[in-house]
Scaffold this active site. Structure first.
Site, PDB file in Angstrom:
ATOM      1  N   LYS A 167      -9.873  -8.881  -8.342  1.00 18.87           N
ATOM      2  CA  LYS A 167     -10.698  -7.679  -8.309  1.00 18.87           C
ATOM      3  C   LYS A 167     -10.112  -6.562  -9.145  1.00 18.87           C
ATOM      4  O   LYS A 167     -10.794  -5.909  -9.902  1.00 18.87           O
ATOM      5  CB  LYS A 167     -10.808  -7.185  -6.866  1.00 18.87           C
ATOM      6  CG  LYS A 167     -11.992  -7.770  -6.150  1.00 18.87           C
ATOM      7  CD  LYS A 167     -12.185  -7.116  -4.804  1.00 18.87           C
ATOM      8  CE  LYS A 167     -13.266  -7.858  -4.030  1.00 18.87           C
ATOM      9  NZ  LYS A 167     -13.362  -7.444  -2.644  1.00 18.87           N
ATOM     10  N   LYS A 219      -4.925 -15.803 -11.617  1.00 19.76           N
ATOM     11  CA  LYS A 219      -6.316 -16.008 -11.227  1.00 19.76           C
ATOM     12  C   LYS A 219      -7.142 -14.763 -11.523  1.00 19.76           C
ATOM     13  O   LYS A 219      -6.608 -13.682 -11.702  1.00 19.76           O
ATOM     14  CB  LYS A 219      -6.392 -16.260  -9.710  1.00 19.76           C
ATOM     15  CG  LYS A 219      -5.681 -17.509  -9.270  1.00 19.76           C
ATOM     16  CD  LYS A 219      -5.903 -17.749  -7.787  1.00 19.76           C
ATOM     17  CE  LYS A 219      -5.374 -16.625  -6.930  1.00 19.76           C
ATOM     18  NZ  LYS A 219      -5.702 -16.755  -5.515  1.00 19.76           N
ATOM     19  N   LYS A 278       0.824  -1.214   0.000  1.00 21.46           N
ATOM     20  CA  LYS A 278       0.000   0.000   0.000  1.00 21.46           C
ATOM     21  C   LYS A 278       0.865   1.273   0.000  1.00 21.46           C
ATOM     22  O   LYS A 278       0.497   2.269  -0.619  1.00 21.46           O
ATOM     23  CB  LYS A 278      -0.941   0.028   1.217  1.00 21.46           C
ATOM     24  CG  LYS A 278      -2.042  -1.008   1.168  1.00 21.46           C
ATOM     25  CD  LYS A 278      -3.047  -0.716   0.063  1.00 21.46           C
ATOM     26  CE  LYS A 278      -4.219  -1.656   0.049  1.00 21.46           C
ATOM     27  NZ  LYS A 278      -4.219  -2.701  -0.945  1.00 21.46           N
TER      28      LYS A 278
END
Ligand code: TRP
Length: 334
Positions: free
Chosen positions: A200, A197, A115
């Site tokens: 989001k 995969k 982050k």
């Protein structure tokens, strides 16, 4: 909630749309657990403030997450399905736990470091203590099992450290929580571009969302990478082809899958036809879920009732734990 069943707790961040990976991974896992455990499933709106301070979008996102999860089979009558900010005990426990969390260990957390790179202008203390808040969520119900993906392992390990510190300092109040998946390995849902995969945030065209309509689903699948097909019988499949088969296994009939397996092995496969079929089957699979989700999302009265009822169950459990916590810490002065 019923008494002697073991306790499961998990949180869902209300950022982004639910996709097929969430459905076959987390969601189906939750739904299977709701009959055998006391489940607390929470929409982590406070956590999302660490990255998304604008609450305008949050309002809709929170409602959508509730609607989508219920549409996928989560039953608010069976579990406590609630919003993190509705259970104020969470914030109290978070504060106590913060006194047991060291700056050094928090700074070393992988998700924190990610982050810092992603939002260098907003490295707030909430980001740093994200795993502390997550620990509060979990141990507020003295949960032992936490259904989460691999990316949350480190947070769970930190949760166990905080629990052990608390118990050691103030007496045994909390069990150690562990990552857990019902029935072993989670199903992996490959993305449509042949890399990794469905997720989001990454390539939206390679991810199928539960909110995608039939046409969007068909288009995304038609764009999946293929090639000329195998030249020799029984050639091992390249990853991107195996992915298409894997997606088919999730939503198509056994006979359809067998047909394309045979075509592949006999070198007569037509990927255009295969993707067309997969597009149809996928659209048919998703349509009832997305219709149900849209219907629920528009039913404000129902959603509100669900949230209130969930919060009530969660608060009842939280209040009991906090009595124990304050007593153990010696914060009850008389
Ligand atoms: N950190 C989790 C995620 O990013 C969400 C979360 C918040 C959570 N609180 C939790 C998960 C408690 C499990 C338990 O997906």
């Amino acid at each position: 909630m019923s008494t002697n069943r073991e306790i499961v707790m998990s949180g869902i961040r209300p950022t982004g749309y639910l996709h097929l990976g969430n459905y076959f991974g987390a969601m189906r896992n939750y739904v299977k657990m709701q009959d055998e455990y006391d489940c607390y499933f929470m929409v982590a709106d406070l956590h999302s403030l660490t990255t998304h301070p604008d609450t305008k979008e949050l309002r809709e996102n929170v409602k959508r997450v509730f609607a989508e999860n219920i549409a996928c089979g989560l039953d608010p009558e069976k579990v406590a399905f609630y919003c993190q900010s509705h259970v104020h005990e969470t914030s109290e426990l978070y504060l106590y736990l913060n006194m047991m969390a060291y700056k050094g260990e928090l700074e070393k957390t992988t998700t924190f470091k990610d982050k810092v790179r992603q939002q260098p202008d907003n490295v707030n203390a909430g980001l740093l203590t994200y795993p502390v808040l997550q620990t509060a969520d979990i141990i507020l119900h003295r949960a032992k099992y936490v259904p989460v993906g691999k990316d949350q392992e480190q947070h769970l390990e930190m949760a166990r450290n905080f629990v052990n510190r608390f118990n050691h300092r103030y007496g045994e109040v909390f069990p150690e929580p562990f990552a857990f998946n019902f029935g072993g390995e989670l199903v992996k849902v490959p993305s449509l571009d042949g890399t990794g995969k469905m997720s989001k945030s990454e390539n939206q065209n390679a991810t199928i969302y539960l909110a995608d309509d039939d046409e969007v689903i068909r288009k995304k699948i038609m764009k999946a990478k293929t090639d000329q097909g195998p030249a020799e019988p029984n050639t091992p499949k390249p990853d991107y082809i195996e992915n298409i088969f894997q997606l088919m296994r999730l939503v198509s009939d056994a006979s359809t899958i067998e047909k394309f397996e045979a075509d592949y092995n006999n070198c007569v496969i037509r990927y255009g036809d295969m993707k067309k079929q997969l597009g149809e089957d996928m659209a048919k699979f998703i349509a009832p879920i997305s219709e149900k989700a849209a219907f629920i999302q528009n039913d404000e009265v129902y959603l509100r009732k669900v949230m209130e009822q969930g919060a009530e169950k969660a608060r009842a459990s939280a209040a009991k734990t906090m009595e124990l916590v304050r007593a153990a810490m010696g914060l009850n002065y008389f």
